[in-house]
Enzyme design. Structure first.
Site, short mmCIF file in Angstrom:
data_model
loop_
_atom_site.label_atom_id
_atom_site.label_comp_id
_atom_site.label_asym_id
_atom_site.label_seq_id
_atom_site.Cartn_x
_atom_site.Cartn_y
_atom_site.Cartn_z
CE LYS A 120 59.81 70.41 -44.40
NZ LYS A 120 61.21 70.27 -44.90
N GLY A 160 62.53 66.02 -35.07
CA GLY A 160 63.44 67.13 -35.32
C GLY A 160 63.76 67.84 -34.02
CB SER A 161 65.31 71.10 -33.43
OG SER A 161 64.43 71.95 -34.14
N GLY A 208 59.67 71.63 -33.02
CA GLY A 208 58.57 70.88 -32.40
C GLY A 208 57.57 71.81 -31.71
CD GLU A 239 59.53 59.93 -30.96
OE1 GLU A 239 60.42 60.15 -30.12
OE2 GLU A 239 58.66 59.06 -30.81
CB CYS A 278 67.68 62.41 -31.20
SG CYS A 278 67.23 60.71 -31.59
CD GLU A 298 69.75 67.63 -29.80
OE1 GLU A 298 69.04 68.51 -30.31
OE2 GLU A 298 69.50 66.41 -29.90
P1 NAD Z 1 64.85 70.74 -37.46
O1 NAD Z 1 63.81 70.92 -36.41
O2 NAD Z 1 65.68 71.89 -37.84
O3 NAD Z 1 64.19 70.22 -38.82
C1 NAD Z 1 63.38 69.05 -38.85
C2 NAD Z 1 62.39 69.18 -39.97
O4 NAD Z 1 61.49 70.24 -39.65
C3 NAD Z 1 62.99 69.51 -41.34
O5 NAD Z 1 62.29 68.81 -42.33
C4 NAD Z 1 62.73 71.01 -41.45
O6 NAD Z 1 62.66 71.47 -42.77
C5 NAD Z 1 61.39 71.11 -40.76
N1 NAD Z 1 61.06 72.46 -40.28
C6 NAD Z 1 61.90 73.45 -39.91
N2 NAD Z 1 61.21 74.55 -39.56
C7 NAD Z 1 59.90 74.25 -39.70
C8 NAD Z 1 58.69 74.97 -39.50
N3 NAD Z 1 58.69 76.24 -39.09
N4 NAD Z 1 57.52 74.34 -39.74
C9 NAD Z 1 57.49 73.06 -40.15
N5 NAD Z 1 58.61 72.33 -40.39
C10 NAD Z 1 59.80 72.91 -40.15
O7 NAD Z 1 65.72 69.51 -36.97
P2 NAD Z 1 66.95 68.86 -37.75
O8 NAD Z 1 68.10 69.78 -37.63
O9 NAD Z 1 66.53 68.41 -39.09
O10 NAD Z 1 67.19 67.54 -36.90
C11 NAD Z 1 67.98 67.53 -35.79
C12 NAD Z 1 67.12 67.51 -34.56
O11 NAD Z 1 66.25 66.39 -34.61
C13 NAD Z 1 67.91 67.34 -33.31
O12 NAD Z 1 67.40 68.17 -32.29
C14 NAD Z 1 67.71 65.88 -32.97
O13 NAD Z 1 67.91 65.58 -31.62
C15 NAD Z 1 66.32 65.66 -33.40
N6 NAD Z 1 66.04 64.24 -33.66
C16 NAD Z 1 65.21 63.57 -32.81
C17 NAD Z 1 64.99 62.21 -32.98
C18 NAD Z 1 64.07 61.44 -32.07
O14 NAD Z 1 63.64 60.35 -32.45
N7 NAD Z 1 63.74 61.94 -30.90
C19 NAD Z 1 65.61 61.56 -34.03
C20 NAD Z 1 66.44 62.26 -34.88
C21 NAD Z 1 66.64 63.62 -34.68
#
Ligand code: NAD
Length: 487
Positions: free
Chosen positions: A181, A234-235, A239, A257, A291, A387
């Site tokens: 997704k 993601g965030s 997570g 991650e 990130c 962050e």
């Molecule tokens: P996010 O958590 O808002 O979204 C990430 C993904 O999760 C998207 O596809 C989103 O649609 C999905 N999502 C959102 N709510 C969900 C739910 N309830 N159930 C399942 N999926 C859901 O994060 P973002 O804004 O897309 O990305 C930025 C974040 O990602 C930052 O915190 C950044 O530090 C982190 N990040 C981490 C790494 C790493 O390797 N550690 C790399 C890149 C980004």
């Protein structure tokens, strides 16, 4: 300032890729994509419904028996064919990312990395090996490493193709089938890659790519009883939801991650110009939406004035239309990100000293944030703990090693930390003491090592990914005990 450049790419795929076919959402749902450079809607993308997410998992489940029965060499042949198609699509992928999340085309690099991943994993199936043991008299024991079945991947928007391929390729070569997704902020490059997957002719259902919002299709994947591993980037907030969904459903393995608040520590004996150049790049690249960006810099008090002066002089960008090759600084990915960064800047002004970025932005449209530096921000403020995900850096000073280690570690994050010093013993002491999954010595993020695991300590994640470890994330281990007759 206005946006002038017209993209070369005129039409793009916006549908879901399920069971080898491009389809509209089952309920006809779509969401708008808004250019962060102009604030204008420029296309609509299919919003996967719960039924669509379930259909993608069902397709992956049906494809699993025959895909897992292939030899890794035959599975790898598909990955090998995809690599050059991604490379050939570099310009188009760069434009699509510029349109949807505002990354300047001049910064686009993921096509090369994705092709490298594919070429590596195409040959890496031989790593799917178990062990054997003669340590129990009367027995020959062994382990089998087997694919889980359906793997789910939920990816963010900042470097989407990197995550799409970085998660799918190892899962596929290990014999799993996959449902990805994508992020609602940047779905177009993954949809483009889906067209290339179709062109390669992967068997239907082996890889499915759906677009849409987290609470709908993402939530279905994280709770799905047929998904046995879910790899998420993601965030931290999402997570945690995913970890909880796993516990509530089938205890699927979860790889997380997550975010960071990475410290860079500059000692008095550092190569100052190198440290300035690299720490500036770390927080400015991708408009700070990385990130592992070093969002906190700790400088030894004896060199602080010189470091800050040099850093500010260098922290200047050519911001503007991400489609122009001369632009090296794009807008924040969308209005939500923009407002979040602005709110942190306002909060920072109340507790710290803002020394750059106070000039009003030259942009009258779009979600641009100018590079911003804060000095003397209290360590216990939210600004130093959470962050920000923008081109905003806090520079504070320190007197000695113990003090700076305590400050650097005083956060729930632990993704990346870096140390600049010429003293090898000090560098290694720091590498041991810093609570981070990655430590750079005389280098900082986004520098990585292709053959080292990547991941976070503490709240920055669970598990590791990377060329030497990702395949293992997608293989179950079964112990087989064989009693051997002595006669
Ligand atoms: P996010 O958590 O808002 O979204 C990430 C993904 O999760 C998207 O596809 C989103 O649609 C999905 N999502 C959102 N709510 C969900 C739910 N309830 N159930 C399942 N999926 C859901 O994060 P973002 O804004 O897309 O990305 C930025 C974040 O990602 C930052 O915190 C950044 O530090 C982190 N990040 C981490 C790494 C790493 O390797 N550690 C790399 C890149 C980004």
């Amino acid at each position: 300032m206005s946006i002038t450049q017209t993209p070369n790419v005129k039409s793009f795929e916006t549908r879901l890729f399920i069971n080898g076919k491009f389809v509209e959402a089952s309920d006809g749902g779509k969401f708008d994509l808004i250019s962060p450079a102009t604030g204008e809607k420029f296309t609509k993308v299919s919003e996967a419904s719960e039924d669509d997410a379930n259909a993608a998992v069902a397709a992956a489940k049906a494809a699993f028996p025959s895909w897992s029965a292939l030899s890794p060499v035959d599975r790898g042949a598909y990955l090998k064919k995809l690599a050059p198609l991604i490379l050939e699509s570099h310009d188009e992928l760069a434009e699509l990312e510029a349109l949807s999340m505002g990354r300047p085309v001049s910064n686009y690099f993921e096509s090369t990395v994705a092709a490298n991943y594919l070429n590596h994993y195409a040959e890496a199936g031989i790593q799917c090996l178990g062990t054997s043991s003669l340590n129990t008299p009367g027995y020959v024991n062994m382990t089998l490493r087997q694919p889980f079945g359906v793997v789910g991947a939920i990816i963010p928007w900042n470097v989407p193709v990197l995550f799409l391929i970085g998660k799918s390729a190892p899962a596929l070569i290990a014999g799993n089938t996959v449902v990805v997704k994508t992020s609602e902020k940047a779905p177009l490059t993954s949809a483009k890659v889906a067209t290339l997957i179709e062109k390669v002719g992967f068997p239907p259902g082996v890889i499915n790519i759906i677009s849409g919002h987290g609470p709908t299709s993402g939530n279905v994947l994280s709770h799905h009883m047929d998904i046995r591993v879910l790899s998420f980037t993601g965030s931290g907030r999402t997570g945690r939801l995913i970890q909880a969904a796993s516990a509530k459903s089938n205890l699927k393995n979860v790889i997380l991650e997550l975010g960071g608040k990475s410290p860079a520590i500059i000692f008095e004996d550092a190569n100052l110009d190198k440290a300035v150049k690299e720490t500036k790049h770390s927080i400015q690249w991708n408009s700070g939406q990385v990130c592992m960006a070093n969002s906190r810099i700790y400088v030894h008090e004896s060199i602080a004035a010189t470091f800050i002066e040099k850093f500010q002089r260098l922290f200047v960008v050519e911001s503007g239309d991400p489609l122009l090759p001369s632009t090296n600084h794009g807008p924040q990915a969308d209005e939500i990100q923009f407002k979040q960064v602005q709110a942190f800047i306002e909060e920072g002004k109340k507790v710290g000293k803002m020394t750059l970025g106070s000039n009003p932005s030259k942009h009258t449209i779009g979600y641009f944030i100018q590079p911003t530096v804060f000095l003397d921000t209290p360590e216990d403020s939210r600004f130093m703990k959470e962050e920000i995900f923008g081109p905003v850096v806090a520079i504070n000073t320190f007197k000695d090693e113990d003090e700076v280690v305590a400050k650097a570690n005083d956060t729930e994050f632990g993704l990346y930390a870096s140390v600049y010093t010429k003293d090898v013993s000090r560098a290694l002491r720091m590498a041991k003491k810093l609570e981070a999954g990655n430590v750079g010595v005389n280098c900082t993020s986004p520098t990585g090592a292709w053959d080292m695991p990547f991941g976070g300590y503490k709240g920055s994640g669970v598990g590791r990914e990377g060329w030497t470890v990702s395949i293992g994330n997608y293989l179950e281990t079964k112990s087989v005990l064989i009693s051997v007759d002595d006669v």
